[in-house]
Design a protein around this motif. Structure first.
Motif, PDB file in Angstrom:
ATOM      1  N   PRO A  84       0.826  -1.211   0.000  1.00  0.00           N
ATOM      2  CA  PRO A  84       0.000   0.000   0.000  1.00  0.00           C
ATOM      3  C   PRO A  84       0.860   1.261   0.000  1.00  0.00           C
ATOM      4  N   MET A  85       0.533   2.176  -0.898  1.00  0.00           N
ATOM      5  CA  MET A  85       1.231   3.454  -0.976  1.00  0.00           C
ATOM      6  C   MET A  85       0.529   4.439  -0.036  1.00  0.00           C
ATOM      7  N   VAL A  86       0.865   4.340   1.243  1.00  0.00           N
ATOM      8  CA  VAL A  86       0.160   5.137   2.254  1.00  0.00           C
ATOM      9  C   VAL A  86       0.619   6.586   2.276  1.00  0.00           C
ATOM     10  N   ASP A  87       1.806   6.856   1.776  1.00  0.00           N
ATOM     11  CA  ASP A  87       2.290   8.238   1.736  1.00  0.00           C
ATOM     12  C   ASP A  87       1.741   8.900   0.475  1.00  0.00           C
ATOM     13  N   SER A  88       0.452   9.139   0.486  1.00  0.00           N
ATOM     14  CA  SER A  88      -0.285   9.662  -0.656  1.00  0.00           C
ATOM     15  C   SER A  88      -1.519  10.368  -0.130  1.00  0.00           C
ATOM     16  N   GLU A  89      -2.204  11.079  -1.003  1.00  0.00           N
ATOM     17  CA  GLU A  89      -3.424  11.761  -0.583  1.00  0.00           C
ATOM     18  C   GLU A  89      -4.435  10.769  -0.024  1.00  0.00           C
ATOM     19  N   ALA A  90      -4.606   9.652  -0.722  1.00  0.00           N
ATOM     20  CA  ALA A  90      -5.553   8.635  -0.260  1.00  0.00           C
ATOM     21  C   ALA A  90      -5.100   8.020   1.055  1.00  0.00           C
ATOM     22  N   GLY A  91      -3.800   7.727   1.171  1.00  0.00           N
ATOM     23  CA  GLY A  91      -3.282   7.111   2.385  1.00  0.00           C
ATOM     24  C   GLY A  91      -3.405   8.007   3.601  1.00  0.00           C
ATOM     25  N   ILE A  92      -3.138   9.278   3.431  1.00  0.00           N
ATOM     26  CA  ILE A  92      -3.247  10.217   4.542  1.00  0.00           C
ATOM     27  C   ILE A  92      -4.702  10.355   4.972  1.00  0.00           C
ATOM     28  N   ALA A  93      -5.626  10.403   4.000  1.00  0.00           N
ATOM     29  CA  ALA A  93      -7.056  10.481   4.329  1.00  0.00           C
ATOM     30  C   ALA A  93      -7.512   9.220   5.055  1.00  0.00           C
ATOM     31  N   TRP A  94      -6.956   8.093   4.664  1.00  0.00           N
ATOM     32  CA  TRP A  94      -7.282   6.799   5.296  1.00  0.00           C
ATOM     33  C   TRP A  94      -6.819   6.785   6.756  1.00  0.00           C
ATOM     34  N   ILE A  95      -5.599   7.240   7.008  1.00  0.00           N
ATOM     35  CA  ILE A  95      -5.089   7.317   8.380  1.00  0.00           C
ATOM     36  C   ILE A  95      -5.945   8.280   9.204  1.00  0.00           C
ATOM     37  N   ASP A  96      -6.255   9.427   8.617  1.00  0.00           N
ATOM     38  CA  ASP A  96      -7.034  10.442   9.329  1.00  0.00           C
ATOM     39  C   ASP A  96      -8.447   9.961   9.648  1.00  0.00           C
ATOM     40  N   PHE A  97      -9.001   9.099   8.811  1.00  0.00           N
ATOM     41  CA  PHE A  97     -10.339   8.548   9.069  1.00  0.00           C
ATOM     42  C   PHE A  97     -10.373   7.857  10.421  1.00  0.00           C
ATOM     43  N   TYR A  98      -9.419   6.979  10.672  1.00  0.00           N
ATOM     44  CA  TYR A  98      -9.383   6.234  11.932  1.00  0.00           C
ATOM     45  C   TYR A  98      -9.030   7.156  13.105  1.00  0.00           C
ATOM     46  N   GLN A  99      -8.091   8.053  12.883  1.00  0.00           N
ATOM     47  CA  GLN A  99      -7.718   8.976  13.960  1.00  0.00           C
ATOM     48  C   GLN A  99      -8.902   9.858  14.365  1.00  0.00           C
ATOM     49  N   THR A 100      -9.647  10.332  13.374  1.00  0.00           N
ATOM     50  CA  THR A 100     -10.796  11.201  13.670  1.00  0.00           C
ATOM     51  C   THR A 100     -11.844  10.462  14.483  1.00  0.00           C
ATOM     52  N   MET A 101     -12.101   9.217  14.139  1.00  0.00           N
ATOM     53  CA  MET A 101     -13.079   8.423  14.888  1.00  0.00           C
ATOM     54  C   MET A 101     -12.686   8.320  16.359  1.00  0.00           C
ATOM     55  N   MET A 102     -11.403   8.150  16.623  1.00  0.00           N
ATOM     56  CA  MET A 102     -10.937   8.047  17.999  1.00  0.00           C
ATOM     57  C   MET A 102     -10.922   9.417  18.671  1.00  0.00           C
ATOM     58  N   ARG A 103     -10.454  10.413  17.953  1.00  0.00           N
ATOM     59  CA  ARG A 103     -10.312  11.758  18.517  1.00  0.00           C
ATOM     60  C   ARG A 103     -11.667  12.360  18.894  1.00  0.00           C
ATOM     61  N   GLU A 104     -12.688  12.060  18.062  1.00  0.00           N
ATOM     62  CA  GLU A 104     -14.023  12.627  18.272  1.00  0.00           C
ATOM     63  C   GLU A 104     -14.918  11.735  19.137  1.00  0.00           C
ATOM     64  N   LYS A 105     -14.322  10.714  19.739  1.00  0.00           N
ATOM     65  CA  LYS A 105     -15.051   9.794  20.619  1.00  0.00           C
ATOM     66  C   LYS A 105     -16.228   9.117  19.914  1.00  0.00           C
ATOM     67  N   ALA A 106     -16.054   8.872  18.620  1.00  0.00           N
ATOM     68  CA  ALA A 106     -17.065   8.113  17.879  1.00  0.00           C
ATOM     69  C   ALA A 106     -16.889   6.609  18.093  1.00  0.00           C
ATOM     70  N   ALA A 107     -15.693   6.210  18.536  1.00  0.00           N
ATOM     71  CA  ALA A 107     -15.388   4.807  18.822  1.00  0.00           C
ATOM     72  C   ALA A 107     -15.091   4.644  20.305  1.00  0.00           C
ATOM     73  N   SER A 108     -15.154   3.406  20.755  1.00  0.00           N
ATOM     74  CA  SER A 108     -14.900   3.114  22.167  1.00  0.00           C
ATOM     75  C   SER A 108     -13.485   3.504  22.572  1.00  0.00           C
ATOM     76  N   PRO A 109     -13.310   4.032  23.767  1.00  0.00           N
ATOM     77  CA  PRO A 109     -11.952   4.348  24.247  1.00  0.00           C
ATOM     78  C   PRO A 109     -11.104   3.092  24.440  1.00  0.00           C
ATOM     79  N   ASP A 110     -11.741   1.924  24.451  1.00  0.00           N
ATOM     80  CA  ASP A 110     -11.023   0.660  24.615  1.00  0.00           C
ATOM     81  C   ASP A 110     -10.594   0.051  23.286  1.00  0.00           C
ATOM     82  N   THR A 111     -10.856   0.752  22.194  1.00  0.00           N
ATOM     83  CA  THR A 111     -10.608   0.198  20.857  1.00  0.00           C
ATOM     84  C   THR A 111      -9.182  -0.295  20.678  1.00  0.00           C
TER      85      THR A 111
END
Length: 428
Positions: free
Chosen positions: A224-251
């Motif tokens: 996977p070419m994660v150092d790309s626009e798509a890869g950065i958006a993909w990483i940010d998707f998961y980080q945002t879910m955790m940062r905004e408390k949309a997912a369990s703190p135990d995840t």
């Protein structure tokens, strides 16, 4: 020469002939009885309900021994078993590792016997979709067995909760999935229900990589070419879910079982999951109730790359330990029969046997079958590195764990750091 001597010699000669005939018959019977086939299944649910009784009745000389060696462990176990002379004839494995095992010389090219199966069992062969062959081949197109089961990951959610919250469906893009998860989460207000159920450790990246590709992520030789626009958006998707408390703190400590349990137990509104888990969801909340549904994995906002619905195959592969190729072919044909693949598909993974999809019993057991068919028909095998897929996946797991555990880390920095690790793992 006396009559007694002639009689004695005739008796001895007759005894020798009889003994030879008896030995030939006994050897033939022993040969028939010695047609043993040993199979390693990746999960208990893949084992036929009759445990090969019908196969052994059809071919009295064949006896099948089987056991479960988990998909996650089978590659390492096979290498050890080949070295010690205890390897099975057939294994079930992740398709990602076929090229690597082929390069290691521990699996056997079996295309000639598949051609024999096509000639002898044309009805069975005709029912099998193209993924049956591509999902059991290496990167050079050499065939090593049959892929009878494959699954993808879909965006799965509680439709009733979405509608109650006034969220328009389908969601389609990652920004809308994030908005829905945040809106439906009760974590921030002290409640237990999460907006989305994610996993944060332990399991292979079978959930995250399909989303990466759906979001326009590029796979270069299975990396996977994660150092790309798509890869950065993909990483940010998961980080945002955790940062905004949309997912369990135990995840960060959740494996696939805990992730699934949260959704099935109605403690999460959304999950990314394969169709085989819908069997368990159905037991808790029937599909016919209209309370839950699914759609393809989302794209990222403004995406120009085509949407890709990637999935995973679990092929049966013949090993170099197999000496009786016909018996192995007959075992594979038996496993491919509609009545066998239907059993497994009803309780577990969807099959590449097209005859199953229109079977009334299957449709009754999986009432979502007709709705998911258009999505399943677009699935392609997840690309993998031909010789270092395990090493590459290990790095992706590390990245997955990091973006869940460190939601405030810089996504671009993580992308750059882990791209270098991925390239090193692949030998780029």
């Amino acid at each position: 020469m006396s009559i007694t001597s002639r009689t004695r010699r005739a008796f001895v000669a007759g005894a020798v002939v009889a003994s030879s005939l008896f030995s030939m018959i006994a050897a033939g019977e022993a040969a028939a009885q010695d047609r043993k086939i040993k199979i390693w299944f990746g999960r208990q649910d893949f084992i036929p309900e009759d445990q090969f009784k019908q196969l052994e009745a059809d071919y009295p000389g064949i006896k099948v021994e089987f056991e479960v060696i988990r998909l996650e462990d089978v590659t390492a176990q096979l290498v050890l078993a080949v070295r010690s002379g205890t390897a099975p004839d057939i294994i079930q494995m992740y398709w990602r590792d076929v090229s690597q095992l082929a390069a290691g010389g521990v699996i056997k090219k079996f295309g000639h016997q598949i051609e024999e199966m096509k000639t002898r069992f044309p009805e069975t062969y005709a029912n099998l979709a193209p993924l049956t062959w591509t999902g059991a081949s290496d990167s050079d197109g050499n065939l090593y067995g049959l892929n009878l089961y494959a699954s993808s990951i879909y965006l799965t959610y509680r439709k009733d909760w979405m509608e109650e919250a006034g969220i328009a469906l389908p969601l389609e893009t990652t920004d809308r999935v994030i908005e829905a998860a945040i809106k439906l989460s009760q974590i921030g207000s002290g409640g237990e229900r999460a907006g989305i159920s994610l996993l944060g450790c332990c399991s292979n990246p079978n959930w995250e990589l399909p989303l990466f590709m759906a979001m326009g992520g590029e796979m270069k030789e299975g990396v996977p070419m994660v150092d790309s626009e798509a890869g950065i958006a993909w990483i940010d998707f998961y980080q945002t879910m955790m940062r905004e408390k949309a997912a369990s703190p135990d995840t960060s400590s959740w494996d696939s079982g805990q992730m699934r349990a949260a959704y099935i137990g109605e403690r999460a509104a959304i999950m990314h999951e394969g169709e085989h888990i819908y069997v368990e969801v159905q037991k808790q909340v029937p599909y016919e109730s209209g309370k839950w549904t699914f759609e393809r994995l989302p794209t990222r906002p403004g995406q120009t790359e085509p949407h890709v619905q990637a999935g995973f195959a679990f092929p049966y592969i013949v090993t170099v330990a197999n000496k009786d190729e016909e018996a192995a072919m007959l075992a594979l044909e038996y496993l491919a029969r509609p009545e066998i693949t239907k059993q497994v598909s009803i309780r577990y993974q969807p099959s590449t046997n097209n005859a199953v999809h229109s079977d009334p019993e299957y449709i009754k057991a999986k009432p979502w079958a007709a709705d998911i068919a258009p999505l399943a028909g677009t699935v392609i095998p997840m690309p993998h590195h031909p010789t270092r897929s395990i090493q590459v996946h290990d790095v992706v797991k590390q990245l997955r764990d990091t973006m869940i555990a460190q939601p405030n880390a810089d996504a671009r920095a993580l992308a750059a750091e882990y791209q270098q690790k991925l390239n090193e793992a692949a030998g780029f």
